[in-house]
Design a protein around this motif. Structure first.
Motif, PDB file in Angstrom:
ATOM      1  N   GLN A 156       0.799  -1.222   0.000  1.00  0.00           N
ATOM      2  CA  GLN A 156       0.000   0.000   0.000  1.00  0.00           C
ATOM      3  C   GLN A 156       0.833   1.274   0.000  1.00  0.00           C
ATOM      4  N   LYS A 157       2.042   1.226   0.566  1.00  0.00           N
ATOM      5  CA  LYS A 157       2.806   2.453   0.785  1.00  0.00           C
ATOM      6  C   LYS A 157       4.265   2.268   0.388  1.00  0.00           C
ATOM      7  N   SER A 210       7.307   9.201   9.802  1.00  0.00           N
ATOM      8  CA  SER A 210       7.356   9.880   8.505  1.00  0.00           C
ATOM      9  C   SER A 210       8.611  10.737   8.463  1.00  0.00           C
ATOM     10  N   PRO A 221       4.178   8.974   2.726  1.00  0.00           N
ATOM     11  CA  PRO A 221       2.829   8.614   3.167  1.00  0.00           C
ATOM     12  C   PRO A 221       2.683   8.478   4.675  1.00  0.00           C
ATOM     13  N   GLU A 248       3.345   6.150   8.327  1.00  0.00           N
ATOM     14  CA  GLU A 248       2.764   4.887   8.783  1.00  0.00           C
ATOM     15  C   GLU A 248       2.453   4.979  10.259  1.00  0.00           C
TER      16      GLU A 248
END
Length: 201
Positions: free
Chosen positions: A144-145, A179, A188, A190
């Protein structure tokens, strides 16, 4: 002036602002650490040993570390605010973006923390927050990231409780965010939910 030069000129002020903000954060952390180094109370021996585990989307973590009580205390309303420094190593198991299924990385962190206890510091309950720096053995990527840097900042909020005859045991639930503060994109971030156990010496 070419279109390429014009786009570059437009982006330079944005890059300067991002680097300036990151530099301010680093200076603040550096100032805190330098104050600790000059403090009358030495950083050793450590005040506690901790382990914690948690997860985010497709990622599991297992962490171990040490904390050092700092000599800074403040009265805040009906409670007491204290400080400590933590250093940790974490192993991340990641659901990978490729067919291998799983990958992993190591993370090292150094985080100054503020802890608040109600009832003038006598309550077994505590609340805390911290902001620090981390470095990982590789760039964090999942299905996803995708991060862009191995260097990141860590922030957390936690609630916990001490128990035992001398409050030598602690359990805490933590929400942690990682981040790079916009130093580089993509960024993004987490979020991890972590459960921690600490044993005070």
């Amino acid at each position: 002036m070419s279109d390429r030069t014009f786009r570059l000129n437009l982006r330079l002020p944005q890059l300067r602002r991002k680097r300036h903000g990151a530099a301010l954060v680093l200076l603040g952390i550096g100032a805190c650490i330098s104050q600790v180094a000059r403090a009358d109370t030495p950083l050793h021996p450590p005040s506690s040993l901790f382990t914690q585990f948690g997860s985010a989307h497709g990622t599991r973590t297992l962490t171990a570390g040490l904390t050092w009580d700092l000599p800074y205390r403040w009265q805040l309303g009906p409670g007491e605010l204290r400080s400590y420094l933590e250093a940790s190593y974490a192993y991340w198991q990641i659901q990978s973006t490729d067919r291998a299924g799983l990958s992993h990385l190591s993370q090292f962190a150094l985080i100054p923390v503020l802890r608040y206890r109600p009832a003038d510091g006598a309550s077994p309950w505590f609340f805390e927050t911290g902001v620090g720096v981390t470095a990982t053995s590789s760039v964090y990527r999942t299905r996803q990231k995708s991060f862009s840097t191995s260097f990141n900042f860590s922030t957390h909020l936690a609630v916990g409780r001490s128990f035992g005859a001398q409050r030598q045991h602690e359990i805490a639930l933590r929400l942690e965010h990682f981040s790079n503060a916009g130093i580089k994109h993509p960024n993004p971030g987490e979020n991890f939910i972590q459960l921690r156990y600490a044993r005070r010496f």
